[in-house]
Scaffold this motif. Structure first.
Motif, PDB file in Angstrom:
ATOM      1  N   LYS A  75       0.859  -1.191   0.000  1.00 53.04           N
ATOM      2  CA  LYS A  75       0.000   0.000   0.000  1.00 53.04           C
ATOM      3  C   LYS A  75       0.890   1.234   0.000  1.00 53.04           C
ATOM      4  N   GLY A  76       0.417   2.274  -0.666  1.00 51.64           N
ATOM      5  CA  GLY A  76       1.151   3.533  -0.677  1.00 51.64           C
ATOM      6  C   GLY A  76       2.083   3.706  -1.865  1.00 51.64           C
ATOM      7  N   MET A  77       2.287   2.642  -2.654  1.00 54.01           N
ATOM      8  CA  MET A  77       3.136   2.775  -3.838  1.00 54.01           C
ATOM      9  C   MET A  77       2.419   3.637  -4.871  1.00 54.01           C
ATOM     10  N   SER A  78       3.180   4.334  -5.682  1.00 46.65           N
ATOM     11  CA  SER A  78       2.608   5.127  -6.772  1.00 46.65           C
ATOM     12  C   SER A  78       2.682   4.323  -8.066  1.00 46.65           C
ATOM     13  N   PHE A  79       1.581   4.333  -8.800  1.00 53.92           N
ATOM     14  CA  PHE A  79       1.505   3.644 -10.090  1.00 53.92           C
ATOM     15  C   PHE A  79       1.032   4.617 -11.157  1.00 53.92           C
ATOM     16  N   ILE A  80       1.355   4.297 -12.395  1.00 54.06           N
ATOM     17  CA  ILE A  80       0.785   4.990 -13.552  1.00 54.06           C
ATOM     18  C   ILE A  80       0.201   3.914 -14.451  1.00 54.06           C
ATOM     19  N   LYS A  81      -1.063   4.071 -14.797  1.00 61.17           N
ATOM     20  CA  LYS A  81      -1.764   3.121 -15.660  1.00 61.17           C
ATOM     21  C   LYS A  81      -2.640   3.893 -16.649  1.00 61.17           C
ATOM     22  N   ILE A  82      -3.203   3.163 -17.598  1.00 59.64           N
ATOM     23  CA  ILE A  82      -4.133   3.725 -18.578  1.00 59.64           C
ATOM     24  C   ILE A  82      -5.553   3.526 -18.054  1.00 59.64           C
ATOM     25  N   VAL A  83      -6.373   4.549 -18.130  1.00 63.41           N
ATOM     26  CA  VAL A  83      -7.765   4.414 -17.715  1.00 63.41           C
ATOM     27  C   VAL A  83      -8.531   3.696 -18.824  1.00 63.41           C
ATOM     28  N   ALA A  84      -9.086   2.538 -18.494  1.00 61.35           N
ATOM     29  CA  ALA A  84      -9.869   1.761 -19.456  1.00 61.35           C
ATOM     30  C   ALA A  84     -11.358   2.041 -19.316  1.00 61.35           C
ATOM     31  N   ALA A  85     -11.806   2.339 -18.091  1.00 54.56           N
ATOM     32  CA  ALA A  85     -13.243   2.542 -17.855  1.00 54.56           C
ATOM     33  C   ALA A  85     -13.447   3.479 -16.680  1.00 54.56           C
ATOM     34  N   LYS A  86     -14.578   4.185 -16.723  1.00 56.77           N
ATOM     35  CA  LYS A  86     -14.933   5.126 -15.652  1.00 56.77           C
ATOM     36  C   LYS A  86     -16.241   4.681 -15.001  1.00 56.77           C
ATOM     37  N   SER A  87     -16.675   5.409 -14.005  1.00 60.55           N
ATOM     38  CA  SER A  87     -17.912   5.095 -13.284  1.00 60.55           C
ATOM     39  C   SER A  87     -19.064   4.843 -14.253  1.00 60.55           C
ATOM     40  N   GLY A  88     -19.780   3.739 -14.024  1.00 60.83           N
ATOM     41  CA  GLY A  88     -20.942   3.398 -14.848  1.00 60.83           C
ATOM     42  C   GLY A  88     -20.634   2.509 -16.037  1.00 60.83           C
TER      43      GLY A  88
END
Length: 166
Positions: A75-88
């Protein structure tokens, strides 16, 4: 001190002051991120993170703090990822593909990570609707350990929008 020397000194002092303010503004707003060698989830090797831009949409790169209970990352690590989906959005996960709202997302399959971590493949075949204030994030290589394994991230963990540099 002559008049021209005084003018030059004032100009240099002013330029140094303005440069310092610009540098401070940049440092407060942006962070340079260089993932470690073990983070091979994205093709990019260097990012700039805009800590003031948190208007994140599918397709954007997002920097966030990992806050999941997980045996592979702290916990607490920083990540960078691609957003595939949002709320809904509806997400369908299988070992060979990811679909968002019925559309296939062009990312690598999960077999490499499932085999490497000795996971049960059937645990990672599911359908889910991304909840309010959450984002489903993924990497783009066969090494990516992402929302397909540990679920969506809460938007409160977002550090900012990331931009690929190299």
């Amino acid at each position: 001190m002559t008049n021209s020397l005084l003018k030059r000194s004032l100009i240099v002092a002013t330029l140094l002051g303005v440069s310092s303010l610009l540098m401070l503004s940049f440092i407060q707003r942006f962070t340079i991120s260089i993932p470690n060698i073990q983070s091979q989830c994205l093709e990019t090797t260097m990012f700039i993170v805009d800590k003031h831009d948190k208007d994140i949409q599918p397709g954007d790169l997002v920097a966030f703090t990992f806050n999941k209970d997980d045996p592979h990352f702290d916990k607490g690590m920083s990540f960078i990822k691609i957003v595939a989906a949002k709320s809904g959005d509806s997400v369908s996960v299988s070992q060979d593909e990811l679909k968002v709202n019925g559309q296939k997302v062009g990312i690598a399959g999960m077999r490499h990570v499932v085999n490497f971590l000795e996971l049960n493949p059937s645990d990672y075949e599911y359908d889910v609707v991304v909840e309010e204030n959450e984002l489903f994030v993924v990497g783009e290589t066969i090494y990516s350990y992402d929302s397909r394994y540990w679920g969506a991230i809460d938007t409160s963990t977002i550090l900012g929008k990331a931009y690929a540099i190299f």
